[in-house]
Every structure is written in C-alpha cells, then in structure tokens.
Design a protein around this motif. Structure first.
Motif, PDB file in Angstrom:
ATOM      1  N   GLU A 182      40.817  -8.996 -43.816  1.00 38.72           N
ATOM      2  CA  GLU A 182      41.276  -7.929 -44.709  1.00 38.72           C
ATOM      3  C   GLU A 182      40.158  -7.357 -45.567  1.00 38.72           C
ATOM      4  N   VAL A 210      38.121  -1.288 -43.911  1.00 43.65           N
ATOM      5  CA  VAL A 210      37.891  -0.920 -42.510  1.00 43.65           C
ATOM      6  C   VAL A 210      36.465  -0.408 -42.324  1.00 43.65           C
ATOM      7  N   SER A 211      36.064  -0.330 -41.067  1.00 42.36           N
ATOM      8  CA  SER A 211      34.712   0.115 -40.719  1.00 42.36           C
ATOM      9  C   SER A 211      34.675   1.638 -40.600  1.00 42.36           C
ATOM     10  N   GLN A 215      37.789   4.164 -37.777  1.00 41.63           N
ATOM     11  CA  GLN A 215      38.538   2.949 -37.449  1.00 41.63           C
ATOM     12  C   GLN A 215      39.900   2.952 -38.136  1.00 41.63           C
ATOM     13  N   GLY A 216      39.962   3.487 -39.348  1.00 39.71           N
ATOM     14  CA  GLY A 216      41.244   3.578 -40.027  1.00 39.71           C
ATOM     15  C   GLY A 216      42.258   4.367 -39.216  1.00 39.71           C
ATOM     16  N   LEU A 219      43.286   2.301 -36.106  1.00 39.11           N
ATOM     17  CA  LEU A 219      44.189   1.191 -36.387  1.00 39.11           C
ATOM     18  C   LEU A 219      45.611   1.686 -36.634  1.00 39.11           C
ATOM     19  N   GLN A 344      44.109   6.730 -46.806  1.00 40.27           N
ATOM     20  CA  GLN A 344      42.811   6.359 -46.243  1.00 40.27           C
ATOM     21  C   GLN A 344      41.683   7.035 -47.013  1.00 40.27           C
ATOM     22  N   TRP A 359      38.746   2.289 -46.479  1.00 40.28           N
ATOM     23  CA  TRP A 359      39.911   1.479 -46.811  1.00 40.28           C
ATOM     24  C   TRP A 359      41.196   2.139 -46.338  1.00 40.28           C
ATOM     25  N   LYS A 374      43.296  -4.912 -36.662  1.00 45.49           N
ATOM     26  CA  LYS A 374      41.892  -5.042 -37.063  1.00 45.49           C
ATOM     27  C   LYS A 374      41.256  -6.267 -36.413  1.00 45.49           C
ATOM     28  N   SER A 377      40.467  -5.715 -32.902  1.00 49.88           N
ATOM     29  CA  SER A 377      39.451  -4.678 -32.713  1.00 49.88           C
ATOM     30  C   SER A 377      38.040  -5.215 -32.924  1.00 49.88           C
ATOM     31  N   THR A 381      35.109  -6.753 -40.930  1.00 55.08           N
ATOM     32  CA  THR A 381      34.103  -5.732 -41.246  1.00 55.08           C
ATOM     33  C   THR A 381      32.788  -6.397 -41.658  1.00 55.08           C
TER      34      THR A 381
END
Length: 534
Positions: A182, A210-211, A215-216, A219, A344, A359, A374, A377, A381
């Motif tokens: 997380e 998140v990366s 990626q957000g 996901l 996001q 995020w 996540k 994936s 991070t």
C-alpha cells in the motif's frame, strides 16, 4: 491511377460493411500486391484523397497509418507518401500466418511470426499509438508537443542532500527492501497531509501509493472493467487513458465538453439508456483542453453519478499547478463524493516525471481490491523514491517548489498568450485560429478555422522549426482535425515567443498552399499525374 475505381466494392472484392478507412487500406494494399501501384509510386496527400472521396482527412490518415505500419508505404515530410520498394517490403516481418513460407523436408521456418502471437490488447494499443505523429528529426525544433516539466525545475540539490543524509542514517537499510504494497508508511503520512490541503481527509484504509498516474488508471480499470463493459469519458480526453480502456477491450462512450466541463445533458441521456462501469474525468485543467469544470457542474456530476450508480475516477494530475486565486475543490472532497469518487493525483507533473509516484484515494472496499491488483502488477512501489519524496515533503520543500514553478509557469503561459495575440492579430491570420486561456495546468487548446487541418498545419510548422500535438489523437473516435494542443511549461519565455513567431510563418505558408489547391480545383486544372492527384 483512378482512385475512385480503386475503391469499387464489386470490382475489387472490398467489404462494403467495413468502415471507409478499412476499405481505403484494403484497396491500396490490393493495388500494391497486384502491381497496379508500382514501387515508389506516389500516393495522393491526405487532403487530396479526402477531397476526391468527399470524406474527412482523418479517415485517410488512419488508412495511411495502417498501410505504413504494414510496411507497404512510407511517408516523408515535405516529399509525400510513396509505395515501398518490393525488396524493402520483403525484409519486413511476416504479417500473417498465410505469408509464412511452407515447411518442407523437415525444415522449420527461418522467422517466427511474432505478429500472430500478440494479444488483442496489444493490437488495440498499437493502433492507437500509431495515431501519434512521428517526432521531428530537426535538432533545432521548438517543441510545444509534450507535457512535462524541464530540467531547470528538477529538485537536484535537495534530492542530493536528502539521499546522502538518508544513506548515513541509522535506518538506511529500509530504502533497499520492499515497501508495503500500500506504500511506505512514511510517505503515506506525508501524502495525507498534502491531501488535507485540498480538502481530502482519508484514512489508512483509503489510500494507496502507486507508480504514477498511468498505473493508477490501469489498476482502477483492472478491478472494474471486463471486455465489453462501458467506460464513459470526456471527449477529448487523456490519450494514454484512452489507450488503457481500449486495451481492456472496453466499450468507450465519449461525452463532449462545453465551457463548464463534461455535458451532463448528454451524459444523463446515455446513462439512462445503458449501464456504465466507470466514468473518467479530469475536472481541473483538463488534458488536452486545459478547461476547468465549474463548481455547479461538479456538484451536479456527483449527484448524477450517485443516481445511476457509476463510480467516478477523478484524475487530478495537475491539481497543484494553479495560476489564479480561485481554486475549486476536488470531486472527492464535495458532499457525496467520498462514497462514489476514486481520486487520483501525482507528483510527476509539478515536480519531475522520473519520480513516478502518485496516489489513489477510494472507499475502503475499493482500496482493498486495488491493493490486490497492485500486488499482482508490481508487488510494491519503489522504496527508495518513496522515502526520498517523503523526506522532501516533510521538510516543506514541495510547497516552496510549487511557489516557484507556479510563478514561472504562469509567466510562460502569459508569454504564449501574448505572442498569439501579437503574431496572429493581423487580418490574414486573426480569423484562422482561436485559443484558450487556462487558469492552470500545462496546455493551451487551439482551434483552426473550418477547412483547415492541424495535421497538415503540423507539416508546415515542422519545416519552420516548431511542433505541437494535433488534437485528433485526443478524441476517442478520431476526427476533429481542426484542433491542436500546445504545452507552455517546457520552454522559457523568449523561446516560446520565437516558437509562436515560427508558427505564424508556418500558418502563412499553409494558407498559401491551401489557396493554390483551391485555385487549381476551381480552374479545373486538377490532374492525375505520376499516380498522384495534383
């Protein structure tokens, strides 16, 4: 070459149910393979073939793009589009299993046909990415085409000091192991403080690091969207979000914008008729238009989403880049937003793109599913980047950085707007293009006069040493060739002014070319010569 005859359905065995771009692609492919179009034959320009067929130029552009990706044709700025010589075509990878050489005497084919192995997701992405224009080859180009901060604003010195201090600290080892899926507790604590400044109060079970924004999006799409599900988004919208939704084989529904944001009348009409899985919006300084959704529209959008039970993915990618006094709150912070909005954000656009940290804030049950996605994936991070950024935020350096870049980017926006007013103000150019004046973000959105194409204009612009993004790539179904997007944060004011000056020269050259073509059409002098309509 009779280009109308080339697309004759009966004579050439074309499928009349296919879209026009596919028929153009098939017709030209058959002509090349039969030898009717010989090596190095020149094809009509997009404008010429579109005029002849009485269709939009973007349709021809898409057909030419597919032919180019198939290795059948090659385009050169300033020269035209030509049939590749047979020797070059043979050197390219096989495009289908039928083209592979037969296996005889126990010998295996020399080349694996990778193309037939690729997934539909990959094919969908390739088709969309191919709509992007090739990067200009000139080294002296002034580019307004991107959307990233420049090196002069990168936090080099601060990061250098922070890294040295962390490496010499007692708990340096935590930088080199996996962080929690997380996100680092250290960074999550600082991000929650940052979000509070925007009116978002979230718990530990509602926040995921998140990366980066991409990626957000991925996901969220992963946990909500199955093939065939309906995703609703603004039109135009963020190019890479469109790619992601298409790659997931979603049905994408574009909803146009007005000066207050996404049109709720069109949205409700659509939601009343079909069930949507997700609504993707950028309320503040939208990409590509730079537009900001009004407060009334934000409140009404949340009410509408709640009425039809559609989750909202709110992409606040440049929420920190504000150049005026009026700052509107995120959807997530508004009444009712906490239950239906996934918020996001990212540090990439305001700080540096290589950081790849952002995020997601969502209801706890959604965050739990996002966390699982996540893990499948990338597990977690980057720990080093998270701890460096957390220290940077804790020391208050990000707030100071924002003060600096907001002033600089506002000056650059103003320089571009002033240059447009100066160099496009005369009688010849003033009616040929209009442009927006964004209150924040990265982009100015411009519109050409009817009959003009940003793709064609780009050819002349690049010859003058300036580039931009043609607007058609941001529309879900293409078209809208009259739009273009310009990023104003990437270059200093003097270079921006020079770039707009070059753009004005390019516009004059483009208008002269259009006038010559129109004159030729009117006087009846348009001819087919050397396989090209002139």
């Amino acid at each position: 070459m009779d280009w109308l005859d080339l697309l004759n359905v009966e004579e050439h065995g074309l499928d009349r149910t296919e879209p026009m771009y596919a028929r153009i692609t098939s017709g030209i492919r058959k002509a090349i393979q039969s030898g009717e179009l010989t090596d190095n034959s020149r094809l009509p320009t997009n404008r010429e073939l579109a005029a002849l067929l009485k269709i939009d130029r973007s349709t021809v552009s898409r057909a030419y793009l597919e032919l180019s990706q198939s290795g059948l044709i090659d385009s050169h700025v300033g020269r035209g589009t030509f049939v590749r010589p047979l020797a070059q075509r043979r050197r390219l990878a096989f495009k289908s299993a039928e083209e592979m050489p037969a296996v005889s005497d126990g010998a295996w084919p020399a080349v694996l046909n990778w193309t037939e192995k690729f997934s539909e997701s990959s094919r969908a992405s390739l088709d969309l990415i191919g709509r992007q224009p090739a990067a200009p080859e000139r080294s002296d180009i002034i580019s307004f085409a991107g959307g990233i901060p420049t090196e002069e604003f990168y936090p080099n010195e601060q990061f250098h000091r922070i890294v040295n201090e962390l490496l010499q600290s007692a708990d340096a080892a935590r930088m080199f192991g996996y962080s929690a899926a997380e996100g680092s507790h250290y960074l999550r604590t600082e991000v929650k403080k940052h979000l509070l400044k925007h009116g978002i109060d979230c718990g530990d079970d509602e926040l995921l690091i998140v990366s980066g924004s991409q990626q957000g999006i991925d996901l969220v799409t992963n946990i909500f969207v199955d093939p065939g599900d309906l995703v609703v988004l603004e039109d135009p919208s963020y190019f890479w979000a469109i790619c992601n939704f298409r790659a997931r084989q979603a049905r994408c529904l574009p909803i146009s914008l007005d000066n207050e944001g996404i049109r709720l009348d069109l949205l409700e009409s659509s939601l009343a008729r079909q069930r949507a899985k997700l609504l993707y919006v950028m309320p503040s300084y939208q990409n590509p238009t730079g537009a900001t959704m009004s407060m009334a529209r934000r409140i009404a959008l949340i009410d509408l989403a709640r009425k039809y039970q559609v989750p909202i993915l709110e992409d606040n990618f440049v929420g920190d880049l504000v150049y005026g006094d009026a700052v509107l709150p995120p959807l997530r912070s508004l009444p009712g937003g906490k239950d239906i909005v996934i918020h996001q954000g990212t540090f990439s656009k305001a700080l540096c793109p290589g950081l790849r940290l952002g995020w997601l804030v969502a209801p706890p049950e959604v965050t739990a599913r996002l966390l699982l996605a996540k893990r499948t994936s990338d597990l977690s991070t980057n720990s080093i980047a998270q701890i460096i950024l957390a220290k940077y935020l804790e020391e208050g350096l990000y707030s100071k950085h924002l003060e600096h870049v907001r002033l600089s980017y506002r000056a650059r926006r103003d320089a571009m707007l002033k240059a447009f007013s100066e160099y496009f103000s005369d009688a010849e150019l003033s009616s040929k293009m209009t442009w927006s004046s964004p209150a924040g973000g990265l982009f100015i959105w411009a519109k050409l006069a009817p009959g003009l194409s940003a793709r064609e204009f780009l050819n002349f612009a690049e010859m003058e040493g300036v580039s931009f993004s043609p607007g058609d790539i941001f529309f879900l179904n293409g078209g809208h060739s009259e739009y273009l997007r310009l990023c104003f944060i990437q270059t200093e004011e003097s270079i921006i002014v020079e770039g707009i000056k070059r753009l004005a020269r390019a516009m004059r050259s483009y208008l002269e070319s259009v006038a010559r073509l129109n004159l030729a059409d009117i006087s009846g002098k348009a001819r087919v010569r050397n396989n090209v309509l002139i």
